[in-house]
Design a protein around this motif. Structure first.
Motif, mmCIF file in Angstrom:
data_model
loop_
_atom_site.group_PDB
_atom_site.id
_atom_site.type_symbol
_atom_site.label_atom_id
_atom_site.label_comp_id
_atom_site.label_asym_id
_atom_site.label_seq_id
_atom_site.Cartn_x
_atom_site.Cartn_y
_atom_site.Cartn_z
ATOM 1 N N HIS A 111 -9.431 7.782 9.944
ATOM 2 C CA HIS A 111 -9.457 6.518 9.211
ATOM 3 C C HIS A 111 -8.074 6.268 8.592
ATOM 4 O O HIS A 111 -7.402 7.204 8.153
ATOM 5 C CB HIS A 111 -10.535 6.564 8.123
ATOM 6 N N ARG B 91 -2.294 8.226 3.781
ATOM 7 C CA ARG B 91 -1.978 9.060 2.606
ATOM 8 C C ARG B 91 -1.367 10.395 3.062
ATOM 9 O O ARG B 91 -0.374 10.867 2.514
ATOM 10 C CB ARG B 91 -3.261 9.285 1.802
ATOM 11 N N LYS C 42 0.840 -1.201 0.000
ATOM 12 C CA LYS C 42 0.000 0.000 0.000
ATOM 13 C C LYS C 42 0.880 1.259 0.000
ATOM 14 O O LYS C 42 0.604 2.225 -0.706
ATOM 15 C CB LYS C 42 -0.923 -0.011 1.235
ATOM 16 N N ASP D 33 -7.009 5.058 5.765
ATOM 17 C CA ASP D 33 -6.769 5.503 4.374
ATOM 18 C C ASP D 33 -6.381 6.972 4.340
ATOM 19 O O ASP D 33 -5.460 7.377 3.622
ATOM 20 C CB ASP D 33 -8.034 5.307 3.520
ATOM 21 N N GLU D 34 -7.104 7.757 5.145
ATOM 22 C CA GLU D 34 -6.846 9.204 5.176
ATOM 23 C C GLU D 34 -5.491 9.499 5.852
ATOM 24 O O GLU D 34 -4.649 10.219 5.317
ATOM 25 C CB GLU D 34 -7.981 9.889 5.946
#
Ligand code: NAD
Ligand code: DAU
Length: 350
Positions: free
Chosen positions: A312, A318, A261, A314-315
């Motif tokens: 979260h 990144r 990822k 994903d946030e």
């Protein structure tokens, strides 16, 4: 004005905690005690260094006289203790540093606090920030609770376990108001690039290999560092005296999946062809005593104090990768000095 001593505030988690507290509590004076080892960096606190409720003190928690004098010359209402040697690989290479800082340093702080506060223990608290690694390693299922027996495997985790025991002993023996938190892996900005995530972003940037230990099957639970700082704030103010709270992200990743990822996001942000940096993955000799899996049961802090992670993955992930890419200068600054020697020794110049 309440006087609050934070140790290790120039490091990764400490700097996020100090930023939170200095901005949230203008009626607290926040003292940041830090030795500024390779992992401590005042650049991390540039945005708050001139605030009137913040003072930096350079010093070593292992220095007993210095710590006693510090407590005698200030009237601290509380301590949040984060200063530590924190990297497992370094503890395998040089365990004694970990024994001195993590065990003797913690004992110095506890002793100075008990001596300075002995005639007025009310409303004075010692918060010890610890790690889930004290509980050892899990198999494929289950999670660490606050009553899981201690079973540390590295000099780092053994030194943290030892310091946890000392903190509890000062509560049981001297009535010191203590709380302990045991948290899983943090991720976010300003983490020294010896730890997995910033190391791998830095290596991708520089087209260096990505050293995956063993087969990459070890599992870690990842929590956004600002969520950890909020949990510490809450536990410091609302946690019950003498208690331990586990903190986690409920967010387990096998290393190799996390690395995939990380590569995907980093390549995308660098506008490289999708997955190009996968070719940098190199499987290397496993870490000695490598714990297979960590997972946290954070129900106690959730039920008693209503804490839950807000960001979260994903946030947060990144945002984290983006921060390192946008702060190449920071990465360059912290990896000058002795870093290259460390890297060559640890990874045989891969
Ligand atoms: P870090 O290595 O980034 O920062 C440690 C800080 O302590 C540095 O600023 C360093 O200069 C300072 N320090 C080291 N030795 C000192 C000494 N003798 N005297 C004074 N200051 C000294 O560490 P981190 O990742 O921010 O971790 C902070 C705390 O949180 C540690 O106690 C660690 O065990 C714990 N923890 C970390 C994580 C994680 O994922 N990083 C997770 C759970 C718990
Ligand atoms: O669980 C909390 C702990 O998390 C904290 O107490 C420690 O201070 C913190 O360093 C962290 O320990 P880990 O050992 O889990 O983190 P690290 O980033 O070193 O490694 C994460 C995983 O990635 C681990 O399984 C080892 C692996 N790894 C790490 C490095 C640096 C690699 O495969 N290659 C690497 O080069």
């Amino acid at each position: 004005m309440k006087q609050l001593l934070i140790t290790g505030g120039a490091g990764f988690i400490g700097s996020h905690l100090i930023r939170l507290l200095v901005n949230k509590y203008p009626n607290y004076h926040i003292y940041n005690l830090d030795k500024l080892t390779y992992a401590g960096n005042l650049e991390n606190l540039k945005d708050i260094e001139n605030k009137p409720n913040y003072t930096f003190i350079k010093g070593d928690i292992v220095d007993t006289d210095f710590i006693n004098d510090l407590f005698a010359s200030h009237s601290f209402n509380g301590v949040i203790h984060l200063a530590a040697e924190s990297h497992v690989d370094r503890s395998i290479d040089s365990p004694l540093e970990f024994i001195y800082t993590n065990i003797v340093g913690t004992a110095n702080l506890l002793n100075a606090a008990r001596t300075a506060w002995k005639d007025d223990m009310e409303n004075r608290r010692f918060f010890h920030v610890s790690t889930d690694e004290v509980y050892g390693s899990l198999g494929d299922t289950g999670a660490f609770t606050e009553t899981t027996p201690y079973d540390p495997h590295s000099p780092y985790s053994a030194s943290k376990a030892s310091s946890d025991h000392l903190v509890r002993a000062y509560h049981d023996t001297y009535g010191l108001d203590i709380v302990i938190s045991n948290c899983s892996n943090n991720y976010g900005s300003h983490q020294f690039p010896e730890k997995l995530i910033p190391l791998f972003v830095n290596n991708i940037l520089n087209n260096k290999s990505l050293p995956v230990y063993g087969k990459g099957v070890n599992v870690r639970d990842w929590l956004y560092v600002e969520d950890h700082a909020k949990a510490i704030d809450l536990i410091y103010h609302k946690g019950k005296k003498g208690e331990t709270y586990n903190i986690g992200g409920n967010n387990e990743w096998k290393n190799i999946d996390l690395i995939e990822k990380l590569i995907e996001i980093t390549d995308e942000l660098l506008q490289r062809p999708k997955g190009q940096s996968r070719q940098l993955i190199t499987f290397v000799t496993d870490r000695a005593g490598h714990d297979l899996r960590y997972a946290i049961d954070a129900n106690k802090v959730k039920n008693e104090l209503s804490w839950e992670p807000e960001i979260h993955f994903d946030e947060g992930f990144r945002k984290t990768v983006q921060w390192y890419l946008e702060n190449e200068e920071w990465l360059k600054n912290v990896t000058s000095g002795d870093y290259q020697k460390y890297y060559d020794k640890m990874y045989n110049n891969r």
